[in-house]
Design a protein around this motif. Structure first.
Motif, mmCIF file in Angstrom:
data_model
loop_
_atom_site.group_PDB
_atom_site.id
_atom_site.type_symbol
_atom_site.label_atom_id
_atom_site.label_comp_id
_atom_site.label_asym_id
_atom_site.label_seq_id
_atom_site.Cartn_x
_atom_site.Cartn_y
_atom_site.Cartn_z
ATOM 1 N N MET A 1 0.831 -1.202 0.000
ATOM 2 C CA MET A 1 0.000 0.000 0.000
ATOM 3 C C MET A 1 0.869 1.257 0.000
ATOM 4 S SD MET A 1 -3.150 0.960 2.528
ATOM 5 C CE MET A 1 -4.107 -0.396 1.872
ATOM 6 N N LYS A 2 1.933 1.252 0.790
ATOM 7 C CA LYS A 2 2.821 2.405 0.841
ATOM 8 C C LYS A 2 3.483 2.644 -0.518
ATOM 9 C CE LYS A 2 6.733 4.304 3.425
ATOM 10 N NZ LYS A 2 7.712 4.062 4.518
ATOM 11 N N ASP A 3 3.930 1.580 -1.157
ATOM 12 C CA ASP A 3 4.540 1.713 -2.484
ATOM 13 C C ASP A 3 3.541 2.249 -3.498
ATOM 14 O OD1 ASP A 3 6.883 0.751 -1.442
ATOM 15 O OD2 ASP A 3 6.566 -1.315 -2.118
ATOM 16 N N GLN A 4 2.296 1.808 -3.384
ATOM 17 C CA GLN A 4 1.278 2.265 -4.328
ATOM 18 C C GLN A 4 0.994 3.755 -4.147
ATOM 19 O OE1 GLN A 4 0.594 0.069 -6.417
ATOM 20 N NE2 GLN A 4 -1.276 0.580 -7.520
ATOM 21 N N LYS A 5 0.955 4.216 -2.908
ATOM 22 C CA LYS A 5 0.740 5.646 -2.658
ATOM 23 C C LYS A 5 1.912 6.470 -3.184
ATOM 24 C CE LYS A 5 -1.974 4.871 1.554
ATOM 25 N NZ LYS A 5 -1.976 4.973 3.029
ATOM 26 N N LYS A 6 3.120 5.970 -2.962
ATOM 27 C CA LYS A 6 4.300 6.677 -3.446
ATOM 28 C C LYS A 6 4.283 6.761 -4.978
ATOM 29 C CE LYS A 6 8.206 6.003 -1.378
ATOM 30 N NZ LYS A 6 9.503 5.452 -0.912
ATOM 31 N N LYS A 7 3.886 5.670 -5.611
ATOM 32 C CA LYS A 7 3.828 5.652 -7.077
ATOM 33 C C LYS A 7 2.758 6.610 -7.586
ATOM 34 C CE LYS A 7 3.373 2.476 -10.987
ATOM 35 N NZ LYS A 7 3.105 1.063 -11.399
ATOM 36 N N ALA A 8 1.621 6.659 -6.890
ATOM 37 C CA ALA A 8 0.544 7.564 -7.296
ATOM 38 C C ALA A 8 0.996 9.023 -7.199
ATOM 39 C CB ALA A 8 -0.684 7.327 -6.421
ATOM 40 N N CYS A 9 1.709 9.361 -6.127
ATOM 41 C CA CYS A 9 2.202 10.739 -5.961
ATOM 42 C C CYS A 9 3.234 11.082 -7.029
ATOM 43 C CB CYS A 9 2.801 10.907 -4.571
ATOM 44 S SG CYS A 9 1.579 10.832 -3.247
ATOM 45 N N LYS A 10 4.069 10.124 -7.379
ATOM 46 C CA LYS A 10 5.073 10.355 -8.418
ATOM 47 C C LYS A 10 4.402 10.638 -9.756
ATOM 48 C CE LYS A 10 9.108 8.261 -10.649
ATOM 49 N NZ LYS A 10 8.625 8.569 -12.001
ATOM 50 N N GLU A 11 3.341 9.885 -10.063
ATOM 51 C CA GLU A 11 2.633 10.103 -11.321
ATOM 52 C C GLU A 11 1.981 11.482 -11.360
ATOM 53 O OE1 GLU A 11 2.487 8.372 -14.007
ATOM 54 O OE2 GLU A 11 3.499 6.533 -13.382
ATOM 55 N N LEU A 12 1.446 11.923 -10.249
ATOM 56 C CA LEU A 12 0.826 13.248 -10.200
ATOM 57 C C LEU A 12 1.859 14.347 -10.388
ATOM 58 C CD1 LEU A 12 -1.764 12.874 -7.280
ATOM 59 C CD2 LEU A 12 -2.289 13.342 -9.675
#
Length: 713
Positions: free
Chosen positions: A599-610
């Motif tokens: 979950m933490k990796d997914q949030k980090k990836k989502a922020c990077k995409e934004l």
């Protein structure tokens, strides 16, 4: 001609079997009386939990016990009343003994000392409780007069007087806690000022007689208190000093709940006191101060902690003891053993509850404060300390947190458990169970950080006019003090040109993006980063989930939040970044390490995409007025903040969040803070009170003496 046919009813017309009905007729009075006693016993021990817990299940349990206690006691009085006029009733209870039980229900309707109202709205219904008191008194008196010649008339009469006192105490407490009456009790007596015509007449007479005379215009009385600088020594205080200081400032600042301004003298005194305290002692004083306020609004403490209240409480206790003695010395051979057992249970219960209330009364903070520094106070405090009767926690000491990224990354879908909740209007509760996280403030030094920030502002704002400007700052004061030239849009996001809820949502999303993008760094940076995340999540929780607190500042926050969430979900779906949301059942399980990391990796990836989206043109210009989404405006803010460098960025952001919190605290309705005192308390309430102590308020009352006529010698 009859419009409706008449039927002769018999036992076959009722769906309840006759055997069940017969058993109910036998045991109803006995059962309801014992249940009423059980509920009173539960309430006196569990009611204090609601001011220091945030758990909904405990609050729900206390709420159910509070409502049932009133209903069951009133219902039992009705059953006894009905049984007195029914010669064919099938109760096991002797009618004379049932009459003796009726006054016990008045004691129960009076309730325990530590809970008179569950919510502020209950205080506004004091007139309804007064009518209920009169109705129940008439009912019990009628039952008593119906069998005035019964053998237990003396203990019954004694218990009737004791029950009346208890019920009257509760009604009086509700009356005093009603906000209108609460405000009226603190208003000073009307003052017409000087006798102007007489003063001018005397002035004219002196002038005509050629006697030197002059009128001295009253000036504002100023009391100078020693102002400390940041290097001053900090004086620590003991528990007794904490109680005395808290009670003193409670009397000064309790008027803030009903919008009564404190005086400039009070500002100077409390400001000097707080500047001399370390954060831990200051927070202890405010915690106890709010506890006094809770007692005034939700308990009987203001009624019983006075000379008249103490006298009536003593009378009530004596009456219960004498009633017990009279019944114990009575010949009871002709009574059923079950009647005797239940009566002794009620008497022992009444004595036990009265003893518990007496212990709470004697060893309460109110007693310590009212005895002041007398020898008796030292004795009471010593006994209280030895018996460990000091409350270790007076509020939940935690905050609720709502994360925008988590809410949007997890795919929301309805499962079998969610659908009934939506049908019955429990969507907010389901969202809170699934997405809202609680954080204990004892595990971090956030309270100390906020205290030091406000203390720094207080040292800069000795003049009330400067303090007023600071109260209207929403992050701009921090940015102006940082000596950094910011590019658009940082400065504009905290200006008065945009609404507060828009500024808050922008900074929350920007904080989320910076938080999940960066890893933990050095100690100071890590601490400021954690403070930013907690405050950011907490403020989003308030603006979205607590509209009663933020009603004055909410604006169109719900529309903005929904539109921003919709755009984020659409973006994450296109990038295949959404996670399957957890069901309610799965939320009660512990995540394993792999799930947390995923979950933490997914949030980090989502922020990077934004953050990778090119935001050259401001999105609001392209969307117009149709959508209120602030997603990519927040991305622009996050990119500009990251240019400051991680260390500087988290330092400035943490101070901006404190300022945003302070702005909300000083602009929300005070009675909303009072409402949440009975729900575990809120961090924003402490900030609001701390700002008042430091003199960081917009309004203060000036005390100006009357003018005088002075004759020269």
């Amino acid at each position: 001609m009859l419009l409706f046919p008449c039927y002769e009813l018999n036992s076959k017309d009722f769906p309840i079997p006759s055997i069940v009905k017969d058993e109910w007729d036998k045991w109803n009075i006995l059962g309801t009386v014992l249940v009423s006693l059980l509920l009173q016993t539960l309430l006196i021990f569990i009611a204090p939990l609601r001011k220091r817990t945030e758990k909904r299940i405990i609050t729900l349990f206390i709420w159910a016990a509070y409502l049932l206690a009133n209903w069951v006691a009133a219902f039992a009085v009705g059953l006894i009343f009905s049984a007195q006029g029914n010669d064919n009733c099938k109760e096991l209870v002797n009618k004379d003994i049932a009459v003796f039980w009726a006054p016990f229900l008045l004691l129960h309707l009076g309730g325990p000392d530590n809970v008179t109202a569950f919510a502020l709205e209950d205080n506004e219904l004091w007139l309804r409780h007064l009518l209920s008191l009169l109705f129940q008194l008439v009912t019990v008196a009628y039952v008593f007069l119906q069998s005035v010649h019964n053998e237990f008339w003396i203990p019954t009469l004694l218990m009737f007087v004791a029950g009346t006192i208890k019920y009257a105490e509760r009604t009086c407490a509700l009356y005093l806690a009603c906000l209108g009456n609460f405000r009226a009790s603190m208003l000073p007596k009307p003052d017409a000022g000087i006798d102007y015509p007489r003063l001018m007449e005397e002035y004219s007479l002196y002038k005509e007689a050629h006697i030197p005379v002059k009128i001295v215009i009253g000036k504002e009385v100023e009391k100078r208190y020693r102002a400390l600088d940041a290097q001053s020594s900090i004086n620590k205080i003991g528990e007794i000093e904490v109680v005395n200081a808290a009670y003193k400032f409670f009397k000064i600042f309790k008027g803030l709940i009903v919008d009564l301004a404190s005086s400039l003298d009070d500002r100077q005194e409390s400001r000097a006191f707080m500047l001399e305290r370390c954060p831990q002692d200051a927070l202890r004083v405010m915690e106890l101060e709010l506890n006094f306020l809770y007692d005034v609004l939700y308990t009987k403490m203001p009624v019983v902690h006075c000379k008249r209240g103490f006298f009536f409480r003593l009378v009530c206790s004596v009456l219960i003891v004498i009633s017990f003695q009279r019944f114990a010395s009575h010949h009871k051979q002709h009574l059923h053993h079950l009647d005797i057992a239940v009566t002794y249970t009620l008497l022992i219960g009444a004595l036990g509850l009265d003893l518990v209330a007496f212990v709470m009364f004697i060893f309460s903070d109110w007693t310590i404060a009212l005895l002041k520094n007398s020898k008796m106070m030292s004795i009471v405090y010593s006994i209280r300390k030895k018996l460990s009767l000091v409350e270790r926690q007076r509020w939940s000491n935690s905050v609720s947190r709502h994360s925008f990224i988590k809410y949007c990354v997890e795919e929301q879908h309805l499962n079998w458990f969610d659908k009934p909740g939506l049908i019955f209007g429990l969507n907010g509760l389901l969202v809170e169970m699934r997405y809202i996280k609680r954080t204990k403030l004892t595990k971090c030094k956030l309270m100390e950080f906020i205290f030091n920030e406000l203390k720094y502002k207080a040292l800069k704002a000795e003049d009330p006019k400067v303090a007023k400007k600071m109260c209207s700052a929403r992050g701009g004061w921090v940015l102006s003090q940082s000596f950094i030239t910011f590019n658009y849009p940082i400065s504009s996001t905290v200006s008065e040109e945009i609404e507060y809820d828009e500024s808050l949502l922008l900074w929350h999303i920007a904080t989320e993006l910076c938080y999940f993008k960066d890893d933990d760094g050095i100690a100071d940076q890590k601490t400021n980063r954690k403070f930013c995340k907690i405050l950011s999540d907490y403020m989003l929780y308030l603006i979205v989930m607590q509209p009663t607190i933020m009603s004055a500042l909410a604006g169109t926050s719900l529309f903005r939040f929904r539109d921003t969430c919709e755009e984020a979900k659409k973006f994450f779906a296109e990038k295949e970044l959404t996670l399957k949301s957890l069901s309610i059942y799965e939320n009660f399980k512990f995540f394993d390490g792999q799930s947390k990391k995923s979950m933490k990796d997914q949030k980090k990836k989502a922020c990077k995409e934004l953050l990778d989206v090119d935001t050259v043109v401001r999105p609001a210009k392209m969307k117009g007025e149709v959508s209120r989404s602030l997603l990519f405006d927040a991305c622009m803010l996050a990119k500009d903040l990251r240019e400051l460098g991680r260390n500087r960025m988290w330092e400035i952001m943490s101070k901006v969040w404190v300022e945003l919190l302070c702005y909300a605290a000083s602009h929300c309705k005070p009675n909303a803070y009072a409402q949440h005192l009975s729900k575990g308390g809120e961090l924003i309430t402490f900030v609001w009170l701390l700002m008042a102590h430091f003199g960081l308020r917009e309004e203060f009352r000036k005390d100006i003496p009357n003018s005088k006529l002075i004759v020269a010698k």
